[in-house]
Design a protein around this motif. Structure first.
Motif, PDB file in Angstrom:
ATOM      1  N   LEU A  90       0.809  -1.213   0.000  1.00 20.71           N
ATOM      2  CA  LEU A  90       0.000   0.000   0.000  1.00 20.71           C
ATOM      3  C   LEU A  90       0.847   1.270   0.000  1.00 20.71           C
ATOM      4  CD1 LEU A  90      -2.767  -1.035   2.579  1.00 20.71           C
ATOM      5  CD2 LEU A  90      -2.961  -0.973   0.088  1.00 20.71           C
ATOM      6  N   GLY A  91       2.167   1.100   0.100  1.00 18.24           N
ATOM      7  CA  GLY A  91       3.062   2.251   0.032  1.00 18.24           C
ATOM      8  C   GLY A  91       3.570   2.781   1.356  1.00 18.24           C
ATOM      9  N   PHE A  92       3.359   2.015   2.439  1.00 16.19           N
ATOM     10  CA  PHE A  92       3.766   2.478   3.763  1.00 16.19           C
ATOM     11  C   PHE A  92       5.104   1.880   4.186  1.00 16.19           C
ATOM     12  CE2 PHE A  92      -0.799   2.966   3.701  1.00 16.19           C
ATOM     13  CZ  PHE A  92      -0.990   4.201   4.306  1.00 16.19           C
ATOM     14  N   GLU A  93       5.957   2.714   4.741  1.00 17.95           N
ATOM     15  CA  GLU A  93       7.175   2.245   5.397  1.00 17.95           C
ATOM     16  C   GLU A  93       6.787   1.668   6.750  1.00 17.95           C
ATOM     17  OE1 GLU A  93      10.092   2.251   3.970  1.00 17.95           O
ATOM     18  OE2 GLU A  93       9.464   3.376   2.191  1.00 17.95           O
ATOM     19  N   ASN A  94       7.648   0.839   7.321  1.00 15.98           N
ATOM     20  CA  ASN A  94       7.350   0.265   8.635  1.00 15.98           C
ATOM     21  C   ASN A  94       7.099   1.339   9.682  1.00 15.98           C
ATOM     22  OD1 ASN A  94       7.760  -2.172   7.395  1.00 15.98           O
ATOM     23  ND2 ASN A  94       9.389  -2.863   8.770  1.00 15.98           N
ATOM     24  N   SER A  95       7.809   2.455   9.579  1.00 15.73           N
ATOM     25  CA  SER A  95       7.671   3.546  10.545  1.00 15.73           C
ATOM     26  C   SER A  95       6.331   4.263  10.418  1.00 15.73           C
ATOM     27  CB  SER A  95       8.804   4.559  10.364  1.00 15.73           C
ATOM     28  OG  SER A  95       8.782   5.102   9.057  1.00 15.73           O
ATOM     29  N   GLU A  96       5.613   3.988   9.339  1.00 13.31           N
ATOM     30  CA  GLU A  96       4.316   4.632   9.120  1.00 13.31           C
ATOM     31  C   GLU A  96       3.147   3.717   9.509  1.00 13.31           C
ATOM     32  OE1 GLU A  96       5.085   7.565   5.363  1.00 13.31           O
ATOM     33  OE2 GLU A  96       5.181   5.394   4.943  1.00 13.31           O
ATOM     34  N   VAL A  97       3.479   2.611  10.178  1.00  9.43           N
ATOM     35  CA  VAL A  97       2.455   1.680  10.661  1.00  9.43           C
ATOM     36  C   VAL A  97       2.301   1.843  12.169  1.00  9.43           C
ATOM     37  CG1 VAL A  97       1.828  -0.741  10.954  1.00  9.43           C
ATOM     38  CG2 VAL A  97       2.896   0.021   8.820  1.00  9.43           C
ATOM     39  N   ASN A  98       1.077   2.075  12.613  1.00 15.44           N
ATOM     40  CA  ASN A  98       0.759   2.136  14.036  1.00 15.44           C
ATOM     41  C   ASN A  98      -0.019   0.889  14.423  1.00 15.44           C
ATOM     42  OD1 ASN A  98       1.862   4.703  14.358  1.00 15.44           O
ATOM     43  ND2 ASN A  98      -0.086   5.749  14.006  1.00 15.44           N
ATOM     44  N   TRP A  99       0.242   0.360  15.625  1.00 14.27           N
ATOM     45  CA  TRP A  99      -0.489  -0.798  16.116  1.00 14.27           C
ATOM     46  C   TRP A  99      -1.430  -0.388  17.244  1.00 14.27           C
ATOM     47  CZ3 TRP A  99      -0.545  -5.679  14.102  1.00 14.27           C
ATOM     48  CH2 TRP A  99       0.404  -5.943  13.104  1.00 14.27           C
ATOM     49  N   ALA A 100      -2.663  -0.864  17.176  1.00 16.70           N
ATOM     50  CA  ALA A 100      -3.658  -0.602  18.212  1.00 16.70           C
ATOM     51  C   ALA A 100      -4.025  -1.908  18.895  1.00 16.70           C
ATOM     52  CB  ALA A 100      -4.907   0.022  17.593  1.00 16.70           C
ATOM     53  N   THR A 101      -4.155  -1.860  20.224  1.00 15.09           N
ATOM     54  CA  THR A 101      -4.587  -3.044  20.967  1.00 15.09           C
ATOM     55  C   THR A 101      -6.101  -3.155  20.889  1.00 15.09           C
ATOM     56  OG1 THR A 101      -2.716  -2.894  22.497  1.00 15.09           O
ATOM     57  CG2 THR A 101      -4.630  -4.169  23.230  1.00 15.09           C
ATOM     58  N   VAL A 102      -6.567  -4.283  20.363  1.00 15.73           N
ATOM     59  CA  VAL A 102      -8.007  -4.497  20.151  1.00 15.73           C
ATOM     60  C   VAL A 102      -8.370  -5.874  20.688  1.00 15.73           C
ATOM     61  CG1 VAL A 102      -9.860  -4.649  18.456  1.00 15.73           C
ATOM     62  CG2 VAL A 102      -7.940  -3.073  18.065  1.00 15.73           C
ATOM     63  N   LYS A 103      -9.259  -5.923  21.650  1.00 15.48           N
ATOM     64  CA  LYS A 103      -9.710  -7.203  22.202  1.00 15.48           C
ATOM     65  C   LYS A 103     -10.283  -8.051  21.079  1.00 15.48           C
ATOM     66  CE  LYS A 103     -12.743  -9.159  25.761  1.00 15.48           C
ATOM     67  NZ  LYS A 103     -11.746 -10.124  26.240  1.00 15.48           N
ATOM     68  N   PHE A 104     -10.001  -9.342  21.113  1.00 14.20           N
ATOM     69  CA  PHE A 104     -10.347 -10.233  20.017  1.00 14.20           C
ATOM     70  C   PHE A 104     -11.782 -10.056  19.534  1.00 14.20           C
ATOM     71  CE2 PHE A 104     -12.047 -14.171  18.334  1.00 14.20           C
ATOM     72  CZ  PHE A 104     -11.144 -14.447  17.313  1.00 14.20           C
ATOM     73  N   ASP A 105     -12.757 -10.231  20.435  1.00 19.71           N
ATOM     74  CA  ASP A 105     -14.140 -10.200  19.981  1.00 19.71           C
ATOM     75  C   ASP A 105     -14.632  -8.802  19.645  1.00 19.71           C
ATOM     76  OD1 ASP A 105     -14.182  -9.363  22.595  1.00 19.71           O
ATOM     77  OD2 ASP A 105     -15.603 -10.862  23.299  1.00 19.71           O
TER      78      ASP A 105
END
Length: 289
Positions: A90-105
């Motif tokens: 999609l054109g994103f560098e690793n530094s441009e990826v944010n991770w969010a904590t999301v409960k499974f369900d």
């Protein structure tokens, strides 16, 4: 889940394994959008939660082999590697990826999402697709039966031998559905709120066996329950294979873009390469029919 280093030692883990990821119907796979992406798939045209950043959700703890060291941002583990491969397409560098904590369900519950897409061993099902959108499958999965060595279940060679077995399984999972639909035990399975509770029940001999996805089964036998073994693996159904898909807020325009990325990763062989690196082969897990 299974530690990659353990998989190398064991020489095992299915390229096609069935998910413990919760689900209610695995007999049909809903449509996951167009295979060719619109012009809006150019990075600067994507509708994102945070401008210029791709936000990807997953649960915590993030288990191996899907993620390594409970750190999704390190790019290690099958789903982390897949997520970053999609981001790159999609054109994103690793530094441009944010991770969010999301409960499974919460990932596949109705309503607005805090992520652009979520990867967390979520099986694609028609019921879930009523309230969220899914990408094309990035992983095909099977179920596995784990028992203690020397137990009455350990020597089982077919599904019929499991009919009178007391089985432990996590609530709301495709594993539970597979127990009911495929094994069809004479006694109701013991159902637990958390996977670890089912595993502890096996360890304490409160159940004869547990059913989990195959990758998890290797982790259970390697790290969680001493003197245990994988009795075998089996498919959830005889129809459309169960797959994990990326999860999106309903109506997300990003679905077709991620589908295009998955298509490219599949055709180039990169998805298979990632799968091989982090999941290995299915040696040691015979088919139960």
């Amino acid at each position: 889940m299974v530690r990659p280093s353990m998989l190398l030692v064991l020489g095992a883990l299915a390229v096609a394994a069935v998910a413990c990821a919760p689900a209610s119907n695995t007999t049909a796979q809903p449509s996951a959008g167009a295979s060719s992406a619109p012009a809006s798939c150019t990075k600067d045209q994507l509708k994102l939660k945070t401008a210029g950043k791709l936000t990807i959700g997953t649960d915590k703890p993030a288990y191996e082999p899907w993620f390594k060291d409970d750190a999704p941002a390190n790019g290690k583990g099958f789903e982390s590697a897949v997520a970053y491969a999609i981001a790159k397409q999609l054109g994103f560098e690793n530094s441009e990826v944010n991770w969010a904590t999301v409960k499974f369900d919460s990932a596949f519950a109705p309503g607005a999402k805090q992520f652009d897409f979520d990867v967390n061993q979520v099986s694609v099902t028609p019921d879930r697709a009523k309230v969220v959108d899914f990408s094309k499958g990035y992983y095909t999965v099977k179920q596995a039966v784990v028992a203690l060595n020397g137990s009455k279940v350990a020597s089982a060679t077919d599904l019929a031998a499991l009919k009178d077995v007391k089985i432990g399984v996590q609530v709301g999972t495709t594993s539970l559905q597979a127990v009911k639909d495929v094994i069809k035990p004479t006694a109701e399975p013991n159902v637990y709120n958390e996977q670890i509770d089912a595993v502890n029940a096996l360890k304490n001999k409160q159940v004869d066996a547990v059913v989990v996805d195959l990758p998890t089964a290797f982790y259970v036998t390697a790290a969680q329950v001493e003197n245990s073994k994988i009795v075998g693996q089996f498919a959830s159904n005889t129809g459309t294979p169960e797959v994990f898909g990326a999860v999106f807020e309903k109506g997300s325009p990003l679905v077709s873009c991620v589908n295009e990325a998955i298509d490219k990763l599949t055709s180039s062989g990169e998805l298979t390469k990632i799968e091989t690196e982090w999941l290995g082969s299915a040696a040691g897990a015979p088919e139960l029919k």
